[in-house]
Design an enzyme around this catalytic site. Structure first.
Site, PDB file in Angstrom:
ATOM      1  N   GLY A 113       0.929  -1.308  -0.110  1.00  0.00           N
ATOM      2  CA  GLY A 113      -0.066  -0.160   0.118  1.00  0.00           C
ATOM      3  C   GLY A 113       0.868   1.225  -0.046  1.00  0.00           C
ATOM      4  N   GLN A 169       2.973   9.906   1.167  1.00  0.00           N
ATOM      5  CA  GLN A 169       4.100   9.106   1.550  1.00  0.00           C
ATOM      6  C   GLN A 169       4.814   9.536   0.461  1.00  0.00           C
ATOM      7  OE1 GLN A 169       2.190   5.128   2.260  1.00  0.00           O
ATOM      8  NE2 GLN A 169       4.045   4.989   3.368  1.00  0.00           N
ATOM      9  N   CYS A 179       5.489  -0.210   7.381  1.00  0.00           N
ATOM     10  CA  CYS A 179       5.255   0.935   6.474  1.00  0.00           C
ATOM     11  C   CYS A 179       6.247   1.394   5.790  1.00  0.00           C
ATOM     12  CB  CYS A 179       4.721   2.156   7.647  1.00  0.00           C
ATOM     13  SG  CYS A 179       4.159   3.723   6.605  1.00  0.00           S
ATOM     14  N   LEU A 180       6.074   1.934   4.512  1.00  0.00           N
ATOM     15  CA  LEU A 180       7.349   2.535   3.556  1.00  0.00           C
ATOM     16  C   LEU A 180       7.925   3.570   4.097  1.00  0.00           C
ATOM     17  CD1 LEU A 180       5.841   1.379   0.044  1.00  0.00           C
ATOM     18  CD2 LEU A 180       7.723   0.226   1.356  1.00  0.00           C
ATOM     19  N   HIS A 211      -4.903   1.062   7.295  1.00  0.00           N
ATOM     20  CA  HIS A 211      -3.671   1.746   7.223  1.00  0.00           C
ATOM     21  C   HIS A 211      -3.445   2.920   6.195  1.00  0.00           C
ATOM     22  CE1 HIS A 211       1.067   1.693   7.616  1.00  0.00           C
ATOM     23  NE2 HIS A 211       0.893   2.216   6.826  1.00  0.00           N
ATOM     24  N   GLU A 212      -3.730   2.835   5.200  1.00  0.00           N
ATOM     25  CA  GLU A 212      -3.852   3.892   4.231  1.00  0.00           C
ATOM     26  C   GLU A 212      -4.608   4.657   4.181  1.00  0.00           C
ATOM     27  OE1 GLU A 212      -1.047   3.452   2.576  1.00  0.00           O
ATOM     28  OE2 GLU A 212      -0.716   1.529   3.013  1.00  0.00           O
ATOM     29  N   HIS A 219      -3.250   7.234   6.586  1.00  0.00           N
ATOM     30  CA  HIS A 219      -2.242   8.137   6.041  1.00  0.00           C
ATOM     31  C   HIS A 219      -3.136   9.339   5.431  1.00  0.00           C
ATOM     32  CE1 HIS A 219       1.449   6.355   6.234  1.00  0.00           C
ATOM     33  NE2 HIS A 219       1.209   5.288   5.943  1.00  0.00           N
TER      34      HIS A 219
HETATM   35 NI    NI Z   1       2.278   3.431   5.665  1.00  0.00          NI
END
Ligand code: NI
Length: 174
Positions: A48, A53, A96-97, A138-139, A142
C-alpha cells in the site's frame, strides 16, 4: 513511469490531513500520477502507498495485496476513501514504507467496507478482509495524517520510537 521519492517519518506531510481530490483533478495527469504511485509501491515491495508518503497531501492511495489465489488479489486505487463499516478484529505485524525497517504488532479490524472514487471518478465500494482490510485502514489513516505508530499500544510505541532513533543514528532511516 517514474519512481517517486518516499518520505520518511517524521516528515510533516505524513502528519497532515490530506485535502480531498477535487472533481476537476480527475484526468490524464492524475492517472499518470497514480501509475507512478503503483510503480513506486512495487519498486519498494509495498502492499500500500498513500499520496502523503510521496509528499502529496491528498486523499488517495494505491494498494496491491497479492494472494496465492490470484482471484483474491486486491489491486485498487482509492480516491477520497471513506471507511463505512468495520467488524471483527485481527492482530498482526504491520510495516510502512515511511518507517523503513520497522515492524510492529497493530490491532485492526478484520473486515472493512470502504467507499471511494476510482480513477474515472466513479463511486465504488469495496468489501475486504484480512491483509486487504489492514491495508485499507492503514492507508486511509495516512490520508488523515495518522501513522501506524499512533495505532500501537503505548508500550509498543515506546519500543518503536527507540528503534527509530537507533535506525536514524546508524543512517538506516534516510
Ligand atoms: Ni504506511
Amino acid at each position: 513511469m517514474a519512481i517517486l521519492p518516499i518520505v520518511h517519518y517524521p516528515e510533516p506531510v505524513l502528519l497532515t490531513v490530506g485535502k480531498p481530490v477535487g472533481e476537476d483533478e480527475f484526468g490524464e495527469e492524475l492517472t499518470r500520477y497514480v501509475e507512478d504511485m503503483f510503480a513506486t509501491m512495487a519498486d519498494a515491495h509495498g502492499v500500500g502507498l498513500a499520496a502523503p508518503q510521496v509528499g502529496l497531501s491528498k486523499r488517495l492511495f494505491v494498494m496491491d495485496t497479492p494472494e496465492t489465489d490470484e482471484r483474491a488479489r486486491e489491486r485498487h486505487v482509492l480516491i477520497n476513501p471513506e471507511i463505512i463499516h468495520v467488524e471483527g478484529e485481527q492482530n498482526g505485524d504491520e510495516g510502512c514504507l515511511s518507517f523503513p525497517g520497522l515492524y510492529q504488532t497493530v490491532r485492526r479490524e478484520m473486515r472493512v467496507i470502504a467507499r471511494a472514487q476510482n480513477i474515472k471518478g466513479e463511486q465504488v465500494e469495496i468489501d475486504v478482509q484480512d491483509l486487504a482490510a489492514r491495508c485499507i485502514l492503514h492507508e486511509t489513516d495516512h490520508c488523515d495524517g495518522i501513522v501506524f505508530l499512533d495505532r500501537m499500544t503505548p508500550l509498543k510505541r515506546q519500543f518503536a520510537k527507540r528503534k527509530i532513533k537507533t535506525l536514524q543514528k546508524t543512517g538506516k532511516w534516510n
